[in-house]
Design an enzyme around this catalytic site. Sequence first.
Site, mmCIF file in Angstrom:
data_model
loop_
_atom_site.group_PDB
_atom_site.id
_atom_site.type_symbol
_atom_site.label_atom_id
_atom_site.label_comp_id
_atom_site.label_asym_id
_atom_site.label_seq_id
_atom_site.Cartn_x
_atom_site.Cartn_y
_atom_site.Cartn_z
ATOM 1 C CG ASP A 65 -0.280 -0.381 2.510
ATOM 2 O OD1 ASP A 65 0.963 -0.325 2.578
ATOM 3 O OD2 ASP A 65 -0.986 -0.732 3.470
ATOM 4 C CG ASN B 113 -8.619 -1.623 12.129
ATOM 5 O OD1 ASN B 113 -7.687 -2.283 11.667
ATOM 6 N ND2 ASN B 113 -9.047 -0.501 11.570
ATOM 7 C CG HIS C 198 -5.628 -2.349 9.000
ATOM 8 N ND1 HIS C 198 -5.659 -0.987 9.165
ATOM 9 C CD2 HIS C 198 -4.370 -2.708 9.345
ATOM 10 C CE1 HIS C 198 -4.490 -0.553 9.564
ATOM 11 N NE2 HIS C 198 -3.683 -1.573 9.688
ATOM 12 C CD GLU D 271 -8.446 0.864 7.847
ATOM 13 O OE1 GLU D 271 -8.394 -0.041 8.698
ATOM 14 O OE2 GLU D 271 -7.802 1.925 7.948
HETATM 15 P P1 PGA Z 1 2.336 -1.391 12.789
HETATM 16 O O1 PGA Z 1 1.169 -1.407 11.731
HETATM 17 O O2 PGA Z 1 3.329 -2.426 12.340
HETATM 18 O O3 PGA Z 1 2.919 -0.013 12.733
HETATM 19 O O4 PGA Z 1 1.733 -1.750 14.102
HETATM 20 C C1 PGA Z 1 0.684 -2.632 11.284
HETATM 21 C C2 PGA Z 1 -0.500 -2.404 10.383
HETATM 22 O O5 PGA Z 1 -1.255 -1.445 10.608
HETATM 23 O O6 PGA Z 1 -0.682 -3.193 9.450
#
Ligand code: PGA
Length: 244
Positions: A69, A138, A140, A145
């Site tokens: 992404d 959450n 994702h 999302e």
């Molecule tokens: P993070 O993010 O590694 O910064 O916790 C993970 C994600 O949101 O996929």
Amino acid sequence: MPIKVIVVKDYEELSLRAARHIAKALRAKPNLVLGLATGSTPEGCYRELVRLHQEEGLDFSQVVTFNLDEYLGLPPEHEQSYHYYMRKKLFDHINIRPENTHIPDGLAEDPEAYCQEYEAMIRAAGGIDLQLLGIGRNGHIGFNEPGSPFDSRTRVVKLTETTRRDNARFFRSLEEVPIHAVTMGLATIMEAREILLLASGASKAEAVARAVKGPKTTELPASILQDHANCTFIVDEAAAEGLG
Ligand code: PGA
């Protein structure tokens, strides 16, 4: 296939395990097509991959990468863009060919058409062999999302408030966090031949437990991984707390 879960002691061990897993795949197939993730979780893994390259000669010269992404609207020089992240954390320190690296273009003039092109590039490369993932609080994966359809492909998405707040720590203020992003879709991710998801810390415990054991639901996007034939989670003890 149930998700395979490897529980390790802490973040350091998680990073080494993940890097070793990738290095093994790369030694078995030097022209590996590797799906990459950003965020704080894979940083230690990338550090170890850089060490393996610099000290043990791990060779990335034939590797092709596709990132999950990118924020929409951020130029590649922006310090919070995932282009910048990938250069600083990995690409600048290994012998990968820049033309073999792919990250969604946050400045595409026609983002919708660009998403189709990104899918075509993945197909033209023969599909992704190994996709690295993090997981949001959450649930994702990428920027898919809660509510993202299981059959979604690469597309423009609106970030949830939770995600924008979680990522605001990297920006000067919440207002600066982009509102939209381009992400591979859940169906795109599921086509990878192997998936490796990393999760560290207590804040991820609930999402990890629901992804592994919970009902398959678009409300917890990572739960779709229960349907994948070759998916491994490497989680530290804190993130494994809900697994029982
Ligand atoms: P993070 O993010 O590694 O910064 O916790 C993970 C994600 O949101 O996929």
